[in-house]
Design a protein around this motif. Sequence first.
Motif, short mmCIF file in Angstrom:
data_model
loop_
_atom_site.label_atom_id
_atom_site.label_comp_id
_atom_site.label_asym_id
_atom_site.label_seq_id
_atom_site.Cartn_x
_atom_site.Cartn_y
_atom_site.Cartn_z
N ILE A 1 0.85 -1.19 -0.06
CA ILE A 1 0.02 0.09 -0.09
C ILE A 1 0.84 1.09 -0.01
O ILE A 1 0.52 2.45 0.45
CB ILE A 1 -1.03 0.09 1.23
CG1 ILE A 1 -0.22 -0.03 2.49
CG2 ILE A 1 -1.93 -1.11 0.95
CD1 ILE A 1 -0.87 -0.06 3.81
N ASN A 2 1.95 1.16 -0.62
CA ASN A 2 2.90 2.26 -0.71
C ASN A 2 2.31 3.61 -1.38
O ASN A 2 2.79 4.59 -0.95
CB ASN A 2 4.20 2.04 -1.52
CG ASN A 2 5.17 1.03 -0.62
OD1 ASN A 2 4.97 0.80 0.65
ND2 ASN A 2 6.14 0.53 -1.07
N LYS A 3 1.26 3.30 -2.26
CA LYS A 3 0.57 4.53 -2.94
C LYS A 3 -0.55 4.96 -2.38
O LYS A 3 -0.72 6.20 -2.06
CB LYS A 3 0.35 4.08 -4.67
CG LYS A 3 1.47 3.86 -5.31
CD LYS A 3 1.07 3.23 -6.51
CE LYS A 3 2.21 2.66 -7.33
NZ LYS A 3 1.93 2.04 -8.73
N THR A 4 -1.40 3.95 -1.68
CA THR A 4 -2.62 4.27 -1.11
C THR A 4 -3.03 3.10 -0.50
O THR A 4 -2.81 2.11 -1.04
CB THR A 4 -3.62 5.05 -1.88
OG1 THR A 4 -4.79 5.38 -1.33
CG2 THR A 4 -3.67 4.04 -3.27
N GLU A 5 -3.91 3.22 0.59
CA GLU A 5 -4.67 2.07 1.16
C GLU A 5 -5.94 1.78 0.32
O GLU A 5 -6.48 0.55 0.22
CB GLU A 5 -4.95 2.06 2.45
CG GLU A 5 -3.75 1.98 3.47
CD GLU A 5 -4.49 1.61 4.90
OE1 GLU A 5 -5.34 1.10 5.10
OE2 GLU A 5 -3.70 1.77 5.77
N ASN A 6 -6.14 2.65 -0.57
CA ASN A 6 -7.36 2.79 -1.33
C ASN A 6 -6.83 2.29 -2.73
O ASN A 6 -7.57 2.56 -3.87
CB ASN A 6 -7.93 4.11 -1.32
CG ASN A 6 -9.37 4.28 -2.20
OD1 ASN A 6 -10.20 3.08 -1.79
ND2 ASN A 6 -9.59 5.19 -2.64
N THR A 7 -6.20 1.09 -2.86
CA THR A 7 -6.01 0.45 -3.95
C THR A 7 -7.80 -0.15 -4.39
O THR A 7 -8.22 -0.54 -3.66
CB THR A 7 -5.07 -0.66 -4.02
OG1 THR A 7 -5.41 -1.63 -2.89
CG2 THR A 7 -3.76 -0.06 -3.77
N ARG A 8 -7.86 -0.10 -5.72
CA ARG A 8 -9.02 -0.46 -6.56
C ARG A 8 -8.95 -1.38 -7.57
O ARG A 8 -8.08 -1.32 -8.39
CB ARG A 8 -9.92 0.76 -6.67
CG ARG A 8 -10.22 1.53 -5.61
CD ARG A 8 -11.61 1.19 -5.18
NE ARG A 8 -11.89 2.13 -3.90
CZ ARG A 8 -13.12 1.89 -3.15
NH1 ARG A 8 -13.98 1.27 -3.77
NH2 ARG A 8 -13.50 2.64 -2.35
N VAL A 9 -10.16 -2.01 -7.90
CA VAL A 9 -10.20 -2.79 -9.39
C VAL A 9 -11.52 -2.44 -9.92
O VAL A 9 -12.59 -2.68 -8.93
CB VAL A 9 -9.75 -4.30 -9.31
CG1 VAL A 9 -11.07 -4.99 -8.15
CG2 VAL A 9 -10.05 -4.97 -10.62
N ALA A 10 -11.76 -1.88 -10.96
CA ALA A 10 -13.33 -1.77 -11.68
C ALA A 10 -13.34 -2.96 -12.90
O ALA A 10 -12.61 -3.01 -13.64
CB ALA A 10 -12.95 -0.55 -12.31
N TYR A 11 -14.55 -3.34 -12.65
CA TYR A 11 -14.71 -4.51 -13.70
C TYR A 11 -16.17 -4.89 -14.00
O TYR A 11 -17.04 -4.22 -13.26
CB TYR A 11 -14.19 -5.90 -13.16
CG TYR A 11 -14.64 -6.39 -11.72
CD1 TYR A 11 -15.79 -6.89 -11.53
CD2 TYR A 11 -13.87 -5.83 -10.84
CE1 TYR A 11 -16.43 -7.27 -10.10
CE2 TYR A 11 -14.11 -6.31 -9.49
CZ TYR A 11 -15.38 -7.03 -9.26
OH TYR A 11 -15.67 -7.14 -7.95
N PRO A 12 -16.53 -4.99 -15.15
CA PRO A 12 -17.96 -5.23 -15.44
C PRO A 12 -18.71 -6.25 -14.66
O PRO A 12 -17.88 -7.24 -14.23
CB PRO A 12 -18.14 -5.52 -16.99
CG PRO A 12 -16.49 -6.15 -17.21
CD PRO A 12 -15.80 -5.37 -16.40
N ILE A 13 -20.01 -5.90 -14.17
CA ILE A 13 -20.68 -6.90 -13.44
C ILE A 13 -20.61 -8.43 -13.89
O ILE A 13 -20.70 -9.25 -12.93
CB ILE A 13 -21.95 -6.38 -12.87
CG1 ILE A 13 -22.46 -7.15 -11.66
CG2 ILE A 13 -22.86 -6.58 -14.04
CD1 ILE A 13 -23.81 -6.48 -11.27
#
Length: 533
Positions: free
Chosen positions: A312-324
């Motif tokens: 989490i060096n960049k942020t704890e808010n790492t994310r992934v966006a994908y179609p349902i």
Amino acid sequence: MSKAFMLKPDLGYLNLNSDRALYQLNVAELVEEALKNGEGTLADSGALAIDTGRFTGRSPKDRFIVCDEVTEKTVWWGDINIKFDPYNFDILFEKITKHLNRNDFYVRDAYACADERYKTTIRVVTETAYQNLFANNLFLRPQVNGISDPEWTIIAAPSFLADPLVDGTRQSNFSILNFTKKMILIGGSGYTGEIKKGIFSVLNFILPEQRHILPMHCSANVGREGDTAIFFGLSGTGKTTLSADPERGLIGDDEHGWSEDSVFNFEGGCYAKCVDLTAEKEPQIFKAIKFGALLENTNYFKGTHTVDFTNINKTENTRVAYPIHYIDNAVIPSIAGMPKNIFFLTADAFGVLPPIAKLNAGQAMFHFISGYTAKVAGTEAGITEPQLTFSACFGKAFLPLHPTRYASLLGEKMQKHKVNVWLVNTGWSGGAYGVGRRMKLAYTRAMISAALQGDFENIAFEADPVFGLQLPLSCPGVPAEILNPRNTWSDAREYDQKANELAQAFVSNFKQFEAGASEEMLASLPKVVENTH
């Protein structure tokens, strides 16, 4: 022939040069564009991995609403909905479109609301290919190639910086909603959540007033018997994780509407947190990270293209966006019937709320309008550790109308359909943050499963003396001693002190709503006492 469709829309109404537009590119084309532009790299799973730059979370203080005839007397103005001058909006619009016309840009037509009766069409114009991929993944995808006359337009340009002294913004980044022109301008931030939550704010304004629909910051799933469950909660409380149940169909992970006869997803995809993600803990989300998915602000293991989800060096808010449809058991179209159970998820950093409790009608209304949780690190700029917060309706940051408007709608629907309401603490147990431990996901899943299956119907409950909540004395698959949080603390007197501290915070926060509160809600306020036991 261009990669884009030959029949591009006329963008003259946006002051944009249609010849510069790459319109309705497919997923492979967008990924290729992003790689060509140096926007990101491919992880070994096939997902596109990018960095959003300076902003790795939303910037709530830089979100504005244009104040004009449509909004002046309807919007709940204050530190959430900050007024913006129409003249300054027009100036920024001219500047940001001029900025986009210097290079190729990406245009995508999409829509929100899976229930066709309430469809809201959207045109998304983005400076980068990855933002357009995000829009493809998160919004609903039309079956035809584009929309001739979209209702709303989003223009997002991360490299365009406002001049606060001239443009009326707080700093160089901004997200501005204009309900008269039906347009959202986003500049200075590459964080894609601004795009997603911009449209959510729009729907929170138009649906209650125009359609008598309750917009909800929640996830939802449905069982094989058609029993719908709703999970309210702020980012980081477990909405996405807990709704991704292999035994139930996923309606959606974050934003829904509750109409007279349906619960329906606003979106066409999921935006899941990735911190500490593993195939064992969250197999459905892990499996969805493949070609077409968009990873944000993650890190690779050194010398590889394998994502290190613990980094989490960049942020704890790492994310992934994908179609349902990347989720195997997704409900398509994302619509179901009336809910049978509602769960209010809270990450209690005080460590005093029970892991699960049943609420009566008054308590449900009280806790909904209170919206207590701890903001989890990374979801907003400047948040580095959990912070106590009250977010009305579990989504205060996205509510253009006064919270009582949404609370009254919930109460009306909840009582009409006789819904069970549960408070679930996915936060800390055995002590406050820094001393106690985060509730085990396996226990939370077991308690929710018990509620969904009706296992608590034949189990005795006890009342919590401070919050008045009904605590089950047992639950299949969960140690009985953790069901009453006081039993998990090494010093019960310290628990009492902390419980009273949180109770006082609840009471203080609720003062702003007391004037419009019902007797049931007022009777549900916690009891602040010197020595509970």
